[in-house]
Write a protein that holds these residues in place. Sequence first.
Motif, PDB file in Angstrom:
ATOM      1  N   LEU A 168     -28.501 -23.646  30.708  1.00  0.00           N
ATOM      2  CA  LEU A 168     -27.666 -23.684  29.461  1.00  0.00           C
ATOM      3  C   LEU A 168     -26.959 -22.441  29.199  1.00  0.00           C
ATOM      4  CD1 LEU A 168     -30.391 -25.227  26.835  1.00  0.00           C
ATOM      5  CD2 LEU A 168     -28.309 -26.474  28.170  1.00  0.00           C
ATOM      6  N   GLY A 169     -27.286 -21.416  29.734  1.00  0.00           N
ATOM      7  CA  GLY A 169     -26.702 -20.088  29.667  1.00  0.00           C
ATOM      8  C   GLY A 169     -25.298 -20.198  30.529  1.00  0.00           C
ATOM      9  N   GLU A 170     -25.491 -20.749  31.716  1.00  0.00           N
ATOM     10  CA  GLU A 170     -24.215 -20.832  32.340  1.00  0.00           C
ATOM     11  C   GLU A 170     -23.183 -22.175  31.755  1.00  0.00           C
ATOM     12  OE1 GLU A 170     -23.018 -22.454  37.093  1.00  0.00           O
ATOM     13  OE2 GLU A 170     -25.303 -22.013  36.521  1.00  0.00           O
ATOM     14  N   ARG A 171     -23.860 -23.061  31.180  1.00  0.00           N
ATOM     15  CA  ARG A 171     -23.004 -24.218  30.629  1.00  0.00           C
ATOM     16  C   ARG A 171     -22.104 -23.511  29.392  1.00  0.00           C
ATOM     17  NH1 ARG A 171     -24.848 -30.240  29.133  1.00  0.00           N
ATOM     18  NH2 ARG A 171     -22.994 -30.667  27.830  1.00  0.00           N
ATOM     19  N   TYR A 172     -22.875 -22.915  28.566  1.00  0.00           N
ATOM     20  CA  TYR A 172     -22.266 -22.409  27.196  1.00  0.00           C
ATOM     21  C   TYR A 172     -21.988 -21.041  27.154  1.00  0.00           C
ATOM     22  CZ  TYR A 172     -23.780 -27.295  25.427  1.00  0.00           C
ATOM     23  OH  TYR A 172     -23.992 -28.428  25.467  1.00  0.00           O
ATOM     24  N   GLY A 173     -21.994 -20.435  28.142  1.00  0.00           N
ATOM     25  CA  GLY A 173     -21.683 -18.853  27.899  1.00  0.00           C
ATOM     26  C   GLY A 173     -22.652 -17.831  27.153  1.00  0.00           C
ATOM     27  N   ARG A 174     -23.939 -18.411  26.629  1.00  0.00           N
ATOM     28  CA  ARG A 174     -24.844 -17.655  26.006  1.00  0.00           C
ATOM     29  C   ARG A 174     -26.434 -18.333  26.317  1.00  0.00           C
ATOM     30  NH1 ARG A 174     -25.511 -19.156  19.607  1.00  0.00           N
ATOM     31  NH2 ARG A 174     -24.499 -21.080  19.685  1.00  0.00           N
ATOM     32  N   PHE A 206     -31.761 -34.904  26.254  1.00  0.00           N
ATOM     33  CA  PHE A 206     -30.529 -34.525  25.466  1.00  0.00           C
ATOM     34  C   PHE A 206     -29.342 -35.242  25.862  1.00  0.00           C
ATOM     35  CE2 PHE A 206     -33.746 -31.462  23.620  1.00  0.00           C
ATOM     36  CZ  PHE A 206     -33.550 -31.695  22.262  1.00  0.00           C
ATOM     37  N   THR A 207     -28.665 -35.715  25.024  1.00  0.00           N
ATOM     38  CA  THR A 207     -27.232 -35.941  25.670  1.00  0.00           C
ATOM     39  C   THR A 207     -26.296 -34.779  25.759  1.00  0.00           C
ATOM     40  OG1 THR A 207     -26.535 -36.481  23.435  1.00  0.00           O
ATOM     41  CG2 THR A 207     -27.550 -38.401  24.765  1.00  0.00           C
ATOM     42  N   GLY A 208     -25.287 -34.986  26.242  1.00  0.00           N
ATOM     43  CA  GLY A 208     -24.168 -33.438  26.142  1.00  0.00           C
ATOM     44  C   GLY A 208     -23.815 -33.370  24.803  1.00  0.00           C
ATOM     45  N   GLU A 209     -23.624 -34.571  24.196  1.00  0.00           N
ATOM     46  CA  GLU A 209     -23.042 -34.227  22.708  1.00  0.00           C
ATOM     47  C   GLU A 209     -24.130 -33.485  21.893  1.00  0.00           C
ATOM     48  OE1 GLU A 209     -21.332 -37.068  19.145  1.00  0.00           O
ATOM     49  OE2 GLU A 209     -21.933 -37.967  20.905  1.00  0.00           O
ATOM     50  N   GLN A 210     -25.524 -33.769  22.063  1.00  0.00           N
ATOM     51  CA  GLN A 210     -26.552 -33.438  21.053  1.00  0.00           C
ATOM     52  C   GLN A 210     -26.660 -31.935  21.440  1.00  0.00           C
ATOM     53  OE1 GLN A 210     -29.698 -35.778  22.416  1.00  0.00           O
ATOM     54  NE2 GLN A 210     -29.508 -37.398  20.771  1.00  0.00           N
ATOM     55  N   LEU A 211     -26.586 -31.576  22.864  1.00  0.00           N
ATOM     56  CA  LEU A 211     -26.595 -30.237  23.401  1.00  0.00           C
ATOM     57  C   LEU A 211     -25.281 -29.290  22.690  1.00  0.00           C
ATOM     58  CD1 LEU A 211     -27.723 -30.385  26.941  1.00  0.00           C
ATOM     59  CD2 LEU A 211     -29.112 -29.411  25.090  1.00  0.00           C
ATOM     60  N   ASP A 212     -24.320 -29.998  22.546  1.00  0.00           N
ATOM     61  CA  ASP A 212     -23.010 -29.096  21.996  1.00  0.00           C
ATOM     62  C   ASP A 212     -23.161 -29.074  20.704  1.00  0.00           C
ATOM     63  OD1 ASP A 212     -21.828 -29.553  24.664  1.00  0.00           O
ATOM     64  OD2 ASP A 212     -20.372 -31.368  24.075  1.00  0.00           O
ATOM     65  N   LEU A 213     -23.808 -29.903  19.775  1.00  0.00           N
ATOM     66  CA  LEU A 213     -24.255 -29.734  18.478  1.00  0.00           C
ATOM     67  C   LEU A 213     -25.031 -28.505  18.399  1.00  0.00           C
ATOM     68  CD1 LEU A 213     -24.213 -33.036  16.865  1.00  0.00           C
ATOM     69  CD2 LEU A 213     -22.843 -31.254  16.085  1.00  0.00           C
TER      70      LEU A 213
END
Length: 326
Positions: free
Chosen positions: A156-162, A119-126
């Motif tokens: 992903l928990g560390e990156r997005y806070g959940r 996945f790209t960072g943009e895809q994960l953000d979505l």
Amino acid sequence: MVKHVNLLIGSACNMKCGYCLQTNEQSPADHKADPVAFAHSLVKYLEGCRVERIAYWGGEPMLYWERIKALHSTLRDLGITPQQSTITTNGRALTDDYVEYANANPDIFTVVSWHDGKFTGEQLDLIFRLNQFSISMLVHHYQTDMWAARDLYYALGERYGRYPNTAVHFLRANDGCAKDYYMTQEDVDVFCSHLETVIEMARLDDQWALWQCSQLLYHRNTVRSRVGPMCVRDELLSVDLHGNTYACHHNYDASNITGNIFKKVIPIKAVTQLSPRRFFDSDECRQCEALEECRGGCYTSNTHEIDCYFARKRYRLYQTMEKLFK
């Protein structure tokens, strides 16, 4: 009475996975259809039914997003309001419009299939803008442990806070799946040994391990609540936008059509089909302690003996898991 509906939108996809269960990329479901007209006809057919769940299936559903949105909104406006509307996507083609619509309709739950994880960072953000989603990974010959799911959970928990809801599913070795992905008995032994380690980690309060065990038990309990074979039962309707019904929503091939909810005669030549009860009704399955949990497994499987071996081993491991939550 129908409680669960699989809507088969089309077979087009933007990925080519070796373990895909679709056997044909050109199916009757791919013919041009009017989703609004279909929704009106479907509501009439479902009159008197209490629909609890609708699943929208591709191919890749995001390639059909406008069609799915028209279907969902029309069904909603006509009074079909299931507890959950599930959309399973590979996540590579999510759009702002999809995220906004899904978040505005709390019945929509998005299952993101991880596949190769590229996945790209943009895809994960979505993906992480969605209010309700899970990330699903597949166990097969080349993936016989869940360490990738654990790494994903914490990263992903560390990156997005959940922390994401990670789910693990097991390969179904039908004709669409490349044979090199089929699991062997050795693969099953390796995975089950790994699962014993995960259970021990859960006993030590590893957050991911506890979640993963609870997820596996949740799926097991869902299967146990059913009546009849795994995927083919009276309460489940698998239908494309032309009204064609299919024995299994994992195979859109014309040879898998069983009828049409709008027509008495279907314009295809009848072919010999596998019985959905071919394993479920066998003496071996009826006498197996794991039958309630596996429901005979996938009736189209080409590795039934391995499936049975795997089901029996998981049956005993799930009993151990249950003690974690008492």
